[in-house]
Scaffold this active site. Sequence first.
Site, short mmCIF file in Angstrom:
data_model
loop_
_atom_site.label_atom_id
_atom_site.label_comp_id
_atom_site.label_asym_id
_atom_site.label_seq_id
_atom_site.Cartn_x
_atom_site.Cartn_y
_atom_site.Cartn_z
N ASP A 71 32.35 -50.10 -3.74
CA ASP A 71 32.51 -48.63 -3.67
C ASP A 71 32.61 -48.64 -2.00
O ASP A 71 31.96 -49.45 -1.53
CB ASP A 71 31.05 -47.98 -3.95
CG ASP A 71 31.32 -46.58 -4.42
OD1 ASP A 71 31.92 -45.93 -3.86
OD2 ASP A 71 31.04 -46.59 -5.76
N ASP A 128 34.86 -43.67 -2.07
CA ASP A 128 34.01 -42.22 -2.30
C ASP A 128 34.67 -40.83 -1.49
O ASP A 128 34.88 -41.13 -0.41
CB ASP A 128 32.49 -42.60 -1.80
CG ASP A 128 31.56 -41.42 -2.34
OD1 ASP A 128 31.37 -41.15 -3.43
OD2 ASP A 128 30.78 -40.68 -1.42
N GLU A 163 38.19 -41.56 -5.13
CA GLU A 163 37.52 -40.27 -5.78
C GLU A 163 37.76 -39.11 -5.15
O GLU A 163 37.52 -38.85 -3.84
CB GLU A 163 36.04 -40.75 -5.67
CG GLU A 163 35.22 -39.69 -6.80
CD GLU A 163 33.86 -39.09 -6.08
OE1 GLU A 163 33.21 -38.54 -7.02
OE2 GLU A 163 33.51 -39.21 -5.00
N HIS A 188 28.69 -42.47 -13.29
CA HIS A 188 27.12 -42.19 -12.66
C HIS A 188 26.82 -41.13 -12.29
O HIS A 188 25.89 -40.48 -12.12
CB HIS A 188 27.01 -43.29 -11.66
CG HIS A 188 27.76 -42.85 -10.68
ND1 HIS A 188 29.27 -42.95 -10.59
CD2 HIS A 188 27.39 -42.38 -9.14
CE1 HIS A 188 29.71 -42.74 -9.23
NE2 HIS A 188 28.65 -42.28 -8.42
N ASP A 189 27.89 -39.98 -12.34
CA ASP A 189 27.74 -38.65 -11.72
C ASP A 189 27.94 -37.69 -13.08
O ASP A 189 27.68 -36.52 -12.73
CB ASP A 189 28.88 -38.30 -10.97
CG ASP A 189 28.64 -38.82 -9.38
OD1 ASP A 189 27.58 -39.31 -9.23
OD2 ASP A 189 29.59 -39.09 -8.87
O1 ISL Z 1 28.45 -35.45 -8.67
C1 ISL Z 1 29.01 -34.59 -8.78
C2 ISL Z 1 28.83 -33.49 -9.78
O2 ISL Z 1 27.79 -33.59 -10.23
C3 ISL Z 1 30.08 -34.64 -7.77
O3 ISL Z 1 29.84 -33.16 -6.96
C4 ISL Z 1 29.75 -35.48 -6.58
O4 ISL Z 1 28.75 -35.32 -5.79
C5 ISL Z 1 31.09 -35.52 -5.97
O5 ISL Z 1 32.15 -35.86 -7.04
C6 ISL Z 1 30.94 -36.91 -5.08
O6 ISL Z 1 30.43 -37.84 -5.58
C7 ISL Z 1 30.22 -39.11 -4.86
O7 ISL Z 1 29.81 -38.92 -3.58
C8 ISL Z 1 28.49 -38.39 -3.68
C9 ISL Z 1 27.50 -39.36 -4.34
O8 ISL Z 1 26.29 -38.70 -4.49
C10 ISL Z 1 28.25 -39.42 -5.84
O9 ISL Z 1 27.22 -40.18 -6.55
C11 ISL Z 1 29.50 -40.04 -5.76
O10 ISL Z 1 30.18 -40.47 -6.94
C12 ISL Z 1 27.89 -38.51 -2.15
O11 ISL Z 1 28.30 -39.77 -1.48
#
Ligand code: ISL
Length: 556
Positions: A98, A199, A256, A328-329
Site C-alpha cells: 500500500d 491510496d 484507489e 477492508h473498507d
Molecule cells: O472507506 C470508505 C467508505 O467507507 C471510503 O470513503 C474511504 O475512506 C476512501 O475510499 C479512502 O480509503 C482509503 O484511504 C483511507 C483509509 O481509511 C482507507 O482504509 C483506505 O482504503 C485514508 O487513508
Amino acid sequence: MQRKWWKEAVVYQIYPRSFYDTNGDGIGDLQGIITKLDYLKELGIDVIWLNPIYQSPNADNGYDISDYYGIMDEFGTMSDFDELLSQAHKRGIKIVMDLVVNHTSDEHKWFLESRKSKDNPYREFYFWKKGKNGRPPNNWTSFFSGSAWEYDPLTNEYYLHLFAVKQPDLNWDNPMVRQEIYKMMKWWLDKGIDGFRMDVINLISKVEGLPDDIQGERQGGLVGAKYYANGPKVHQYLQEMNKEVLSKYDIMTVGETPFVTPEIAKLYVEYDRNELNMLFHFELMDIDCGNSKWDIKPWKLTDFKKIMYKWYLALKDKGWNSLYLNNHDQPRMVSRFGNDKEYRVESAKLLATFLHTWQGTPYIYQGEEIGMTNCKFESIDEFRDIETLNWYNDMKKQGKSDEKLLDILNKRSRDHARTPMQWDDTKNAGFTTGIPWIKVNPNYKEINVKKALEDKNSIFYYYKKLIELRKKYPVIVYGDITMLYEDDEKIFAYTRSYGNQRLLVVLNFSEDNVNFAVPKEMFTNSPQLLISNYPVNDNIQEKVILRPYEARVYKI
Ligand code: ISL
Ligand code: CA
C-alpha cells in the site's frame, strides 16, 4: 491485446492486523503471514496486496504513517518483512504494498517540523491556512466527519486533513514532497517489492487557493470534493512519478480512486498515458448507496450489469480494469450481494464466478475464499474503526437513536471486513491465543479455513478451481465480452471470446428457480462444462432451469 503478467494474475488482499497472530498480543503480524504462505500457495494466487505495514500510531490502522521506512511495531521488524518477501518470492508469489501518500500521520517527522513555526523548512510540506473569523479556512468536510481543518494554537493556523485529524494532507505542489515520495518508493522497489496499491491517489492535487465549496455540493456526502478529486495537476504528478520511478521497474500499480467515471479513468490507465495500470473505482460500491454510504438503498442486477459493462467497454483495448466485490473498507460481499444465510455457499461461489470470469484482474479479500460474512455487532463498544466511531458520535449529537445507528452500522461499518480471519473452530477462530484487537465473528465454528480444506465442495476449492481455469484458458483473461439478456433482473449471462476460444457464463443472481434459454448458436459444438456451483449431470440443453444462485461456465 498486450499480454501482461498483472492482467493474468489473481491478487489476494491481506489486512495484516486481522490475518494471523503469532505472538499472542491479539494483533496479526508479518510472521503470521509467513506462516500462512503455503495456504495461499494452495489457493493458487499470484500476488499479495498488503494493507499498510509501515510505522504508524494507528489512528486509521496504518493509513496514518509516521515513518515510511519502518515497520509497525505490532507487525514485526524489517527483517520479518525481508523474510516475508523472500519466502513469498520463493513460492512464486509477488508482493504489492500500500502506498499512502495523500497524507501522513501527524506524528511523522515532516509534520512535527511543519507545525513548529510558519518559517520551518517543512511548513510547505502540508496545507496551513489562517482561519476566517474564528472558523476554518473553508467549508470542506472530512471523509471521517466534521471539518477537514484542524486548528493548531501554536502558530494560530489550521491544517488540512481530508481524513482523520491525525492524517494531515501532504502538499504535492511542493516539489520537495514529490521528490521525498519518489525516493521512498524507489527504496521499497529496490528491495524487490512488486508494485503499489496507491491510496486515494486521485486526491493529491488540490485546486489552488483551496476555495469554499460555494454550492456546498455534497459529492458522496462530502463538501469540497470537486476541488481535490481528480484535481488540476494529478496527471502531471502521476506522469512524473511514472517517468522517475514506476517505468524503471517491472511492477504493477493500482490506484484507489473515489469519484471516477470511466471517462475520467481513461486518463489514468490508458496505455499511452504512462500513469497507472489499473484503478479501483467505486461505482459498484455505490450501487446501494443514496447520498452517502450510510444511506442504504436496494440495488438492482440490471444496474450492476450496466456498470460492469460500461467499464469494460470504456477501457477495452486501451486500458485495464480491476475487479473487486469487497475489501477492508467495505461490507462482506456475500452479505451485500449474495445471501449469507441459506444460500451462503452457493452465492459466494456465484459471486466468485463473476469475479473470475469477467475481464480484469480479480482481487480476493481475505476470508472471501471461505465465504466469511458480515458480523453482528451488539453495541457501539464492539466497533474499532475511526470512520464508524466518528460518524456514530456525529449522529448521536444530532439526536439519532442507538437502535437506528446500530442497524446501519451492522450493514455498513468497515469493521465487518476487519474481524479476524477464521482459521479453525478453536477459541478466537484460531486467530490468536491472546485477546483479539477486535471481535471475532461468532460464526467461526461453522465458517473457517480448517473446515473448508476438509470439504472438497467448499468455497475454497471452488476459488482454487477458478484460479486454475484462468491459468489454463487465456480467454478468461483476454476474451471480449458479449452480454446476453441484458435487461433480465435475475440472470447475468455473457460470453467471452478470444481467438477461437469461447466461453458462456450463466449466473442466477436470485433465490428463485429461473428458466434460461440457451441461445441457439451455442449448440453447434458440444459445450463442455468447466465449473458450476451445483451438481450438473446433463449436457447443456436448449432450456435450462437455474437453481437459486446457480452459476455455470461452459466452453462452447
Ligand atoms: O472507506 C470508505 C467508505 O467507507 C471510503 O470513503 C474511504 O475512506 C476512501 O475510499 C479512502 O480509503 C482509503 O484511504 C483511507 C483509509 O481509511 C482507507 O482504509 C483506505 O482504503 C485514508 O487513508
Ligand atoms: Ca501479534
